[in-house]
Write an enzyme that holds these catalytic residues in place. Structure first.
Site, PDB file in Angstrom:
ATOM      1  N   ASP A 107       0.708  -1.134   0.033  1.00 34.20           N
ATOM      2  CA  ASP A 107       0.054  -0.086  -0.251  1.00 34.20           C
ATOM      3  C   ASP A 107       0.975   1.264   0.065  1.00 34.20           C
ATOM      4  OD1 ASP A 107      -2.904   0.920   0.510  1.00 34.20           O
ATOM      5  OD2 ASP A 107      -1.988   2.322   2.052  1.00 34.20           O
ATOM      6  N   HIS A 272      -6.899  -7.117   0.643  1.00 30.41           N
ATOM      7  CA  HIS A 272      -6.033  -6.092   0.668  1.00 30.41           C
ATOM      8  C   HIS A 272      -5.008  -6.349   1.635  1.00 30.41           C
ATOM      9  CE1 HIS A 272      -4.292  -2.016   0.058  1.00 30.41           C
ATOM     10  NE2 HIS A 272      -4.397  -1.827   1.290  1.00 30.41           N
TER      11      HIS A 272
END
Length: 292
Positions: A107, A272
């Site tokens: 990320d 994620h």
């Protein structure tokens, strides 16, 4: 009490420009630096770091502006540029005696890792990226209603003041919404871990917003300059991500191949937070990367 990685040493080390970073360091062997994402801290690597530490020196810092690391005021646009944050990582590794290391980011940490790979090609030997595309490409693929998944990018791109006030006024709800929406397996984020992420994020609202605001300004300028110059990542690169291309209408592997000629692009069924949801898969991908 702040949670961290059991069995690791916890240190503060000099980054760039007088900034100090907190880091967990453990294991032995060739160095691997792991950079966390949003809205998290180095704690997200607890499972992967344990798996890698038998073979490698594993270094897990909190990024500038996050966790227990320094949170300098964003007096100028470059304070939270990924270039500055990448320089932090290089300095931290050097302080531990490593002038070359493998680097893996998730990320926001992946955007820092990407910049480090471009700015420090003689230092970063291998590059791993989890669940992003580069900043310039990120903005280019966000179109129409599907782009609502990235609403926070647009919110935190606004001028200083309003985003900080809005987020600080409902910090747990704001940061918690991403932990809830982005986890395919909520059990991978136990209550105490979730609470730590919320505590750390609520204490870092101005710096987190500044990090995102940089990605709507100076980070784009840096990426575009490299693109125009034909710069590419010189080291082996592995990208593991959800199938965002199918959701947003682009070819993620093609996007990455333009930057990384030596590319291993993998899709995952994990959510994620894949380092916590599928640590064996992520650790295996890192080991495969380091063997190239």
């Amino acid at each position: 009490m702040t949670l961290s990685l059991p069995g690791f040493d916890h240190v503060r080390l000099p980054g760039a420009d007088g900034v100090e970073l907190a880091a967990a360091v453990g294991g032995g062997g060739s160095p691997v630096v792991l950079l966390h994402g949003f809205p998290q801290t180095h704690l997200m690597w607890r499972h992967v770091a344990e798996r890698l530490a038998a073979e490698h020196t594993v270094i897990c810092p909190d990024l500038r502006g996050y966790g227990a690391s320094d949170k300098p005021a964003a007096d100028t646009s470059d304070v939270y540029a990924k270039r500055a944050m990448a320089a932090d990582v290089v300095a931290v590794a050097a302080a531990l005696g490593h002038d070359r290391f493998a680097l893996v980011g998730h990320d926001r940490g992946a955007l820092v890792a990407f910049r480090a790979g471009l700015d420090h090609p003689d230092t970063v030997t291998h590059l791993g990226i989890l669940d992003v595309v580069p900043t310039l490409d990120m903005w280019n693929v966000l179109h129409g209603v599907p782009a609502a998944v990235g609403y926070h990018l647009f919110l935190m791109a606004q001028p200083p003041g309003l985003p900080e006030a809005m987020i600080a006024g409902s910090a747990d709800a704001f940061f918690g919404s991403f932990l809830d929406a982005w986890a395919a397996d909520p059990a991978a984020l136990p209550r105490e871990v979730r609470a730590e992420y919320l505590r750390a994020s609520a204490a870092a609202v101005p710096s987190i917003v500044a990090d995102y605001r940089a990605s709507a300004g100076i980070d784009i300028a840096h990426d575009r300059a490299d693109l125009d110059a034909g710069a590419q990542l010189a080291m082996p690169v592995t990208v593991v991500q959800q199938d965002w291309g199918a959701r947003l209408g682009y070819d993620a592997a093609e996007v990455w191949r333009a930057w990384a000629p030596d590319l291993d692009h993998r899709l995952t069924r994990a959510g994620h937070f894949m380092a916590e949801e599928a640590p064996d898969e992520v650790a295996a991908a890192i080991r495969d990367l380091l063997a190239r």
